[in-house]
Design a protein around this motif. Structure first.
Motif, PDB file in Angstrom:
ATOM      1  N   TYR A 116       0.868  -1.184   0.000  1.00 30.51           N
ATOM      2  CA  TYR A 116       0.000   0.000   0.000  1.00 30.51           C
ATOM      3  C   TYR A 116       0.907   1.238   0.000  1.00 30.51           C
ATOM      4  N   PRO A 117       1.303   1.726  -1.199  1.00 33.43           N
ATOM      5  CA  PRO A 117       2.326   2.771  -1.311  1.00 33.43           C
ATOM      6  C   PRO A 117       1.971   4.103  -0.661  1.00 33.43           C
ATOM      7  N   ASN A 118       0.714   4.360  -0.363  1.00 37.87           N
ATOM      8  CA  ASN A 118       0.364   5.622   0.290  1.00 37.87           C
ATOM      9  C   ASN A 118       0.369   5.482   1.815  1.00 37.87           C
ATOM     10  N   THR A 119       1.133   4.486   2.300  1.00 32.57           N
ATOM     11  CA  THR A 119       1.272   4.303   3.746  1.00 32.57           C
ATOM     12  C   THR A 119       2.741   4.300   4.134  1.00 32.57           C
ATOM     13  N   ILE A 120       2.993   4.613   5.401  1.00 33.12           N
ATOM     14  CA  ILE A 120       4.318   4.493   6.007  1.00 33.12           C
ATOM     15  C   ILE A 120       4.139   3.708   7.297  1.00 33.12           C
ATOM     16  N   ILE A 121       4.988   2.708   7.486  1.00 28.17           N
ATOM     17  CA  ILE A 121       4.963   1.947   8.723  1.00 28.17           C
ATOM     18  C   ILE A 121       5.969   2.585   9.671  1.00 28.17           C
ATOM     19  N   HIS A 122       5.485   2.982  10.823  1.00 27.50           N
ATOM     20  CA  HIS A 122       6.350   3.573  11.845  1.00 27.50           C
ATOM     21  C   HIS A 122       6.645   2.497  12.888  1.00 27.50           C
ATOM     22  N   GLU A 123       6.714   2.884  14.140  1.00 18.18           N
ATOM     23  CA  GLU A 123       7.018   1.916  15.189  1.00 18.18           C
ATOM     24  C   GLU A 123       6.090   0.716  15.087  1.00 18.18           C
ATOM     25  N   HIS A 124       6.688  -0.445  15.309  1.00 21.26           N
ATOM     26  CA  HIS A 124       5.903  -1.678  15.301  1.00 21.26           C
ATOM     27  C   HIS A 124       6.665  -2.717  16.113  1.00 21.26           C
ATOM     28  N   ILE A 125       5.927  -3.678  16.609  1.00 18.63           N
ATOM     29  CA  ILE A 125       6.553  -4.759  17.360  1.00 18.63           C
ATOM     30  C   ILE A 125       5.670  -5.990  17.292  1.00 18.63           C
ATOM     31  N   MET A 176       4.846  -9.134  19.556  1.00 25.83           N
ATOM     32  CA  MET A 176       4.932  -9.662  20.918  1.00 25.83           C
ATOM     33  C   MET A 176       4.496 -11.131  20.873  1.00 25.83           C
ATOM     34  N   PRO A 177       4.614 -11.874  21.974  1.00 20.03           N
ATOM     35  CA  PRO A 177       4.275 -13.307  21.921  1.00 20.03           C
ATOM     36  C   PRO A 177       2.876 -13.610  21.388  1.00 20.03           C
ATOM     37  N   ASN A 178       1.890 -12.742  21.701  1.00 22.31           N
ATOM     38  CA  ASN A 178       0.524 -13.058  21.291  1.00 22.31           C
ATOM     39  C   ASN A 178      -0.234 -11.867  20.692  1.00 22.31           C
ATOM     40  N   HIS A 179       0.486 -10.848  20.288  1.00 19.08           N
ATOM     41  CA  HIS A 179      -0.149  -9.711  19.626  1.00 19.08           C
ATOM     42  C   HIS A 179       0.905  -8.890  18.897  1.00 19.08           C
ATOM     43  N   ILE A 180       0.428  -8.006  18.032  1.00 18.70           N
ATOM     44  CA  ILE A 180       1.321  -7.075  17.356  1.00 18.70           C
ATOM     45  C   ILE A 180       0.787  -5.663  17.580  1.00 18.70           C
ATOM     46  N   HIS A 181       1.712  -4.706  17.586  1.00 14.52           N
ATOM     47  CA  HIS A 181       1.372  -3.285  17.610  1.00 14.52           C
ATOM     48  C   HIS A 181       2.038  -2.643  16.402  1.00 14.52           C
ATOM     49  N   VAL A 182       1.363  -1.720  15.770  1.00 15.98           N
ATOM     50  CA  VAL A 182       1.946  -0.996  14.645  1.00 15.98           C
ATOM     51  C   VAL A 182       1.299   0.377  14.531  1.00 15.98           C
ATOM     52  N   ILE A 183       2.109   1.358  14.169  1.00 17.52           N
ATOM     53  CA  ILE A 183       1.593   2.680  13.800  1.00 17.52           C
ATOM     54  C   ILE A 183       1.675   2.757  12.283  1.00 17.52           C
ATOM     55  N   ILE A 184       0.514   2.941  11.664  1.00 18.40           N
ATOM     56  CA  ILE A 184       0.428   3.076  10.211  1.00 18.40           C
ATOM     57  C   ILE A 184       0.048   4.519   9.905  1.00 18.40           C
ATOM     58  N   GLU A 185       0.824   5.139   9.029  1.00 15.19           N
ATOM     59  CA  GLU A 185       0.483   6.487   8.583  1.00 15.19           C
ATOM     60  C   GLU A 185      -0.019   6.417   7.151  1.00 15.19           C
ATOM     61  N   SER A 202       0.193  12.456  21.681  1.00 15.31           N
ATOM     62  CA  SER A 202      -0.321  11.086  21.648  1.00 15.31           C
ATOM     63  C   SER A 202       0.592  10.184  20.817  1.00 15.31           C
ATOM     64  N   LEU A 203       1.072  10.691  19.685  1.00 15.17           N
ATOM     65  CA  LEU A 203       1.977   9.921  18.831  1.00 15.17           C
ATOM     66  C   LEU A 203       3.249   9.550  19.597  1.00 15.17           C
ATOM     67  N   CYS A 204       3.836  10.506  20.313  1.00 16.13           N
ATOM     68  CA  CYS A 204       5.054  10.244  21.096  1.00 16.13           C
ATOM     69  C   CYS A 204       4.786   9.225  22.193  1.00 16.13           C
ATOM     70  N   HIS A 205       3.658   9.353  22.866  1.00 12.04           N
ATOM     71  CA  HIS A 205       3.297   8.422  23.944  1.00 12.04           C
ATOM     72  C   HIS A 205       3.149   6.991  23.403  1.00 12.04           C
ATOM     73  N   ILE A 206       2.481   6.839  22.270  1.00 14.08           N
ATOM     74  CA  ILE A 206       2.255   5.506  21.690  1.00 14.08           C
ATOM     75  C   ILE A 206       3.566   4.919  21.165  1.00 14.08           C
ATOM     76  N   ARG A 207       4.423   5.754  20.586  1.00 15.19           N
ATOM     77  CA  ARG A 207       5.746   5.273  20.145  1.00 15.19           C
ATOM     78  C   ARG A 207       6.522   4.694  21.324  1.00 15.19           C
ATOM     79  N   GLU A 208       6.519   5.406  22.447  1.00 12.09           N
ATOM     80  CA  GLU A 208       7.222   4.922  23.644  1.00 12.09           C
ATOM     81  C   GLU A 208       6.591   3.638  24.166  1.00 12.09           C
TER      82      GLU A 208
END
Length: 191
Positions: free
Chosen positions: A66-75, A77-86, A161-167
């Protein structure tokens, strides 16, 4: 034909919001029954197994797919994933819906079908489908359910909020012992 009817569930999506709009989105997707499929956390560091690597690799492919997106922080974890999509551009995504609340309320079923065409749900659907297929090949469990039915999203509205979620994402492995998804006893029960 006798089809299994799914329970009627209330959507967690923000009603009337166009999930193809430019901005930042914090997404969390949990494994089915929060089973620890992706590895483990040792001394505050996530150690991915082969399935975890699959989950991570597909996260990194989102902005190629999806070229109109940027993936930022992501991880992963053992049973879930977190990602910030712009979502970065202002050109409407093909299939994006821009209707008034009257249109939405006049035909709720049609509205639900249109929501599936919005960018964030399309990305999550693509991600879940492809990771599940590859993980099931690895585990030799064709057709097994890998992900929970829904996902959590949060529209990030400001820099604070973005900084808090990144941390939060960066520190997730260090805080695993306090995580609400940690040590789900069902993971350790014999099947």
């Amino acid at each position: 034909m006798n089809q299994k009817k799914l329970p009627n569930r209330r959507s967690m999506r923000l009603q009337g919001y166009d999930y193809s709009s430019p901005g930042f989105y914090f997404i969390t997707i949990c494994t089915n029954q929060k089973e620890c499929l992706f590895g483990g956390v040792i001394n505050g560091e996530m150690h991915m197994n082969e399935c975890g690597v699959v989950a991570s690799n597909y996260l990194k492919q989102i902005d190629t797919r999806y070229p109109n997106t940027i993936i930022h922080e992501h991880i992963v974890m053992p049973n879930h994933i977190h990602v910030i999509i712009e979502i970065v551009n202002t050109i409407p995504f093909v299939g994006a819906i821009h209707e008034s609340p009257l249109q939405r309320n006049a035909n709720p079923e049609l509205y639900r079908n249109h929501r599936r065409k919005m960018l964030i749900p399309k990305i999550i659907g693509w991600y879940k489908m492809n990771t599940a297929k590859q993980i099931n090949q690895i585990r030799k469990t064709p057709g097994a359910k890998i992900w929970q039915r829904g996902y959590y999203d949060h529209i990030i509205r400001n820099e604070e909020s973005l900084c808090h979620i990144r941390e939060y994402i960066k520190n997730n492995p260090m805080n695993w012992n306090k995580d609400r998804f940690h040590l789900d006893l069902r993971t350790f029960l014999p099947k």
